[in-house]
Design an enzyme around this catalytic site. Structure first.
Site, PDB file in Angstrom:
ATOM      1  N   GLU A 107       0.911  -1.593   0.044  1.00  8.28           N
ATOM      2  CA  GLU A 107      -0.021   0.057  -0.363  1.00  8.28           C
ATOM      3  C   GLU A 107       0.662   1.692   0.079  1.00  8.28           C
ATOM      4  OE1 GLU A 107      -2.711   0.111   2.919  1.00  8.28           O
ATOM      5  OE2 GLU A 107      -3.769  -2.420   1.949  1.00  8.28           O
ATOM      6  N   ARG A 150       1.607   1.815   4.551  1.00 15.15           N
ATOM      7  CA  ARG A 150       1.596   3.101   3.738  1.00 15.15           C
ATOM      8  C   ARG A 150       3.056   3.888   3.550  1.00 15.15           C
ATOM      9  NH1 ARG A 150      -3.361   0.955   5.665  1.00 15.15           N
ATOM     10  NH2 ARG A 150      -3.535   3.151   7.199  1.00 15.15           N
ATOM     11  N   THR A 160      -0.107   1.156  10.467  1.00 17.06           N
ATOM     12  CA  THR A 160      -0.004   0.735   8.930  1.00 17.06           C
ATOM     13  C   THR A 160       0.544   2.469   8.162  1.00 17.06           C
ATOM     14  OG1 THR A 160      -2.343   1.134   8.830  1.00 17.06           O
ATOM     15  CG2 THR A 160      -1.482  -0.844   9.074  1.00 17.06           C
ATOM     16  N   GLU A 171     -11.610  -1.629  15.618  1.00 16.86           N
ATOM     17  CA  GLU A 171     -12.092  -2.799  15.170  1.00 16.86           C
ATOM     18  C   GLU A 171     -11.688  -4.048  16.976  1.00 16.86           C
ATOM     19  OE1 GLU A 171     -10.929  -1.551  12.890  1.00 16.86           O
ATOM     20  OE2 GLU A 171     -13.256  -1.164  12.120  1.00 16.86           O
ATOM     21  N   ASP A 196     -19.218   1.490  10.603  1.00 16.19           N
ATOM     22  CA  ASP A 196     -17.679   1.469  10.193  1.00 16.19           C
ATOM     23  C   ASP A 196     -17.198   2.294   9.462  1.00 16.19           C
ATOM     24  OD1 ASP A 196     -14.711   0.691  10.035  1.00 16.19           O
ATOM     25  OD2 ASP A 196     -14.996  -0.692   8.947  1.00 16.19           O
ATOM     26  N   LYS A 214     -15.687   7.332   3.827  1.00 15.77           N
ATOM     27  CA  LYS A 214     -16.499   5.747   3.303  1.00 15.77           C
ATOM     28  C   LYS A 214     -18.005   6.221   3.468  1.00 15.77           C
ATOM     29  CE  LYS A 214     -13.500   2.482   5.567  1.00 15.77           C
ATOM     30  NZ  LYS A 214     -13.765   1.009   6.858  1.00 15.77           N
ATOM     31  N   TRP A 271      -8.556   3.986   2.499  1.00 11.72           N
ATOM     32  CA  TRP A 271      -6.810   4.791   2.038  1.00 11.72           C
ATOM     33  C   TRP A 271      -6.491   4.915   1.125  1.00 11.72           C
ATOM     34  CZ3 TRP A 271      -3.414   2.533  -0.612  1.00 11.72           C
ATOM     35  CH2 TRP A 271      -3.955   0.747  -0.839  1.00 11.72           C
ATOM     36  N   VAL A 277      -7.454  -4.893   3.451  1.00  9.61           N
ATOM     37  CA  VAL A 277      -8.926  -5.773   4.153  1.00  9.61           C
ATOM     38  C   VAL A 277      -9.479  -6.297   2.911  1.00  9.61           C
ATOM     39  CG1 VAL A 277     -10.072  -3.666   3.929  1.00  9.61           C
ATOM     40  CG2 VAL A 277     -10.460  -5.882   5.581  1.00  9.61           C
TER      41      VAL A 277
HETATM   42 CA    CA Z   1     -12.939   1.042  10.228  1.00  9.26          CA
END
Ligand code: CA
Length: 705
Positions: free
Chosen positions: A91, A143, A187, A205, A325, A352, A415, A565
């Site tokens: 990524e 990333r 990340t 999470e 989420d 999102k 992302w 993911v």
């Molecule tokens: Ca999340």
């Protein structure tokens, strides 16, 4: 001498015709990683280098280079490539500083190359324990790095911030910068603001209280930390912002941490002296078990803090009462745009939740917001405040009925970095059209290990039904969307078969570069979206491209390698996006490049060959529940894995209950990342999961026939 000679040659060939004279950089003599605050602030005009994650502090991912342009891009060819020694989701955006390319890879490794020739300079492996995978939602990804004051900074998956000598790759210091290494991971790419390393972490999470912090680049000492959600009120609040936020929560949110992690976007405006970042979801996703009500500040928000002190300045919450989420961690781009005829400094955001937001960068005031894709969880935004009008059916924990939300947990945009071109005035968004079924788990309790979402994943697992699967696949797509942020409407878009395509790069050559899940690296015209060039990458691309110039020659680089993911969690749909094969490799292109990749190895067919299903109906149902809660996040919905993690339907341990238990309960494969689940599961639970997976494999075998 070599550099001066090459510069003269390049000028003679006309290669440097549209660029200023080159400094004659000599790799052997230079001071690697010589980046300071002045250089970072002057990055906009410095096309040779790509000094920071989003190139410039406003993270526009726009390059002023135009040697590669609408006319010349047809001659773009491979200059060099480098195989990575990891085979997980890639990524990272590489950085280039004075002719050296620095890139992080899966498992937080870092590599340095001569940016022109591809000659390796050094490589560093932080040796992240593989069982760290048990507390990361989304693959062993990283990333990117930061470069400052002759050091390269990488945040390792297990929560360490590490400073490397830019010349040698040797560690200078290493510090654990997360509250604990049981629930938190990192990340994201570190950023540098005013001589400090700015970094958040991940884990909403699991059991995490979100925060962002500033560190001294010479010592790793923490300078300030801003939490995104309040802690236990009985312990007092760190600042007035926490006290204010606590009024928007009920229940004992602090017991699970509250979420709101700062796992990706961080931007900086020097004139306003503000650092902007996005925050993640509130936890658990299902608010009912923790009696969580209210807006839950500052989750699913953009927050601006003082760049010197980390003190709260403003926030804008995009998804109050989050139960889907809907992280707001996506790219935050700062730009100057005419809003109602007046120039304004604005924040551009496509989180999102599916709405595109334009905010005032100084105050956070809502200027406009419109859906940039299909949205059914809210019918719109309040035109004055930007507060969403939430669809009552989307409150699945209240209705008691599952709700298929569009967008879903993967996000209308995740992302994968978007880009903005000041030349076209357009924002380029890697869009995902992927619903997600939310069902509340009755009597859910937090557990000692694994995902803490409060969802009943078994209830909504993909059935072994060809028609249902075909319908779900048809409804799951992706696109590259060029969005006009002033008019709040699309300019053009290109449709892809599935979601989880790569990030975007815009250039002054009127080009928009993007890699796809299907394994193609593409250049479009930035103004019209005409496909001008492409290159087969052999593996899905999820990272963002970048560009730089060495000795007058422009290069375009992209890190290739499928994962993340979408691959590890979405089961049947993971394969919808394209190739799930991971060939991790850095590809670097230039005009007239003549390189070629070795032929891709053929895809081996792996037939399903499960033992007969002998579990009782009750055992299989119980195993499905346990699988949905503890296994599906890594091994895929309904026991169908993508390309990165093992597909349990093919596991040899299915034949042997004792072997299966030794893995699930005893942790026999801990060295590969499969930890013991003893903290939550008993041997009978493991046996039930085995029978569930055997049953699923037999169902799919029948489906194949
Ligand atoms: Ca999340």
């Amino acid at each position: 001498m070599r550099a001066a000679w090459l510069t003269a040659l390049a000028a003679a060939l006309g290669l440097a015709a549209c660029s200023p004279a080159q400094p004659g950089y000599d790799l052997d003599k230079a001071s690697p990683g010589a980046v300071d605050q002045a250089r970072l602030l002057a990055a906009t005009g410095d096309g040779d280098n790509w000094l920071a994650f989003g190139r410039t502090p406003d993270e526009q991912r726009f390059s002023p280079l135009d040697q590669v342009n609408n006319e010349t891009v047809k001659n773009l060819g491979l200059a060099w490539s480098a195989d990575m020694d990891t085979a997980r989701g890639q990524e990272a955006t590489p950085l280039v500083v004075d002719g050296v390319l620095y890139v992080s890879t899966a498992w937080s490794m870092v590599k340095a190359y001569d940016a022109a020739s591809g000659k390796p300079i050094w490589s560093y492996d932080p040796e992240v324990p593989r069982d760290t995978l048990a507390r990361v939602c989304c693959d062993a990804v990283n990333r990117g790095v930061a470069v400052y004051n002759n050091k390269v900074f990488v945040a390792a998956l297990d929560g360490r911030l590490i400073a490397l000598d830019a010349a040698t790759g040797k560690p200078v210091w290493s510090k654990v910068v997360v509250p604990d290494q049981k629930s938190y991971a990192i990340t994201g790419a570190p950023r540098v603001v005013k001589g400090r390393i700015i970094l958040g972490n991940a884990g909403s999470e699991y059991k995490a209280r979100g925060s962002i912090a500033a560190f001294d680049p010479e010592t790793g000492d923490e300078v300030w930390r801003f939490h995104t959600v309040p802690g236990d009120p009985a312990k007092g609040f760190e600042n007035p912002a926490m006290e204010k936020a606590a009024k928007t929560w009920t229940g004992k949110w602090w017991e699970l941490g509250g979420g709101g992690t700062v796992w990706d976007s961080i931007s900086y405006d020097p004139a306003l002296n503000l650092i902007y970042f996005g925050t993640g979801n509130a936890e658990p996703w299902n608010p009912a078990p923790m009696e969580r009500t209210g807006d839950n500040l500052y989750t699913s928000s953009i927050v601006a803090v003082n760049a010197d002190t980390g003190e709260y300045v403003w926030h804008f919450q995009e998804t109050p009462e989050d139960r889907w989420d809907f992280d707001s961690n996506q790219s935050i781009i700062l730009a100057d745009l005419p809003i109602n005829g007046t120039p304004r400094r604005v924040v551009l955001h496509a989180p999102k939740n599916g709405f595109f937001y334009v905010l005032d960068a100084k105050t956070g005031a809502f200027l406009s917001g419109k859906p940039f894709t299909a949205v059914n969880w809210a019918s719109g935004l309040d035109p004055k405040t930007g507060y969403p009008v939430i669809n009552p059916e989307a409150r699945y924990e209240k209705t008691g009925k599952p709700f298929i939300s569009v967008p879903g947990a993967a996000g209308a945009h995740s992302w994968q970095s978007m880009a903005f071109s000041p030349k076209t005035g357009l924002v380029y968004i890697p869009v995902q059209e992927a619903g997600f079924p939310y069902a509340a788990q009755k009597d859910w309790q937090p557990s000692a290990i694994g995902f803490q979402t409060g969802l009943d994943n078994a209830a909504v697992a993909m059935p072994a039904d060809a028609k249902v699967q075909a319908g779900a696949k048809q409804a799951t797509t992706g696109s590259l969307l060029a969005w006009d942020p002033v008019a709040q409407k699309p300019a053009w878009s290109v449709k892809y078969p599935g979601p989880w395509n790569g990030g975007a790069l815009a250039t002054a050559g009127n080009l928009l570069f993007q890699g796809t899940a299907g394994g193609e690296f593409i250049a479009y015209s930035a103004d019209k979206g005409a496909k001008l060039w492409s290159f087969p990458t052999q593996s899905g691309v999820i990272a963002a491209p970048m560009t730089y110039r060495v000795k007058g020659e422009q290069y375009v680089a992209i890190l290739v390698g499928w994962g993340g993911v979408w691959d590890v969690a979405t089961g049947v749909l993971a394969g919808k996006s394209g190739t799930t094969r991971n060939i991790s490799r850095l590809l670097v292109f230039k005009i007239g490049g003549k390189g070629a990749l070795p032929p891709a190895p053929p895809l081996a067919a792996v037939p399903l060959d499960p033992p007969p299903s002998t579990g009782t109906a009750a055992q299989i149902a119980a195993g499905g529940q346990t699988y949905g809660r503890y296994c599906s996040a890594c091994h895929g919905d309904a026991a169908v894995a993508g390309g990165v993690n093992p597909d349990l339907r093919h596991s040899g341990a299915l034949n042997d209950g004792a072997a299966f238990k030794s893995i699930v309960i005893e942790g026999a494969l801990q060295h590969q990342g499969m930890v013991s689940f003893r903290a939550a599961l008993k041997p009978d639970d493991a046996e039930a999961v085995r029978h569930y997976v055997i049953s699923r494999a037999n169902e799919d075998l029948r489906l194949e026939k």
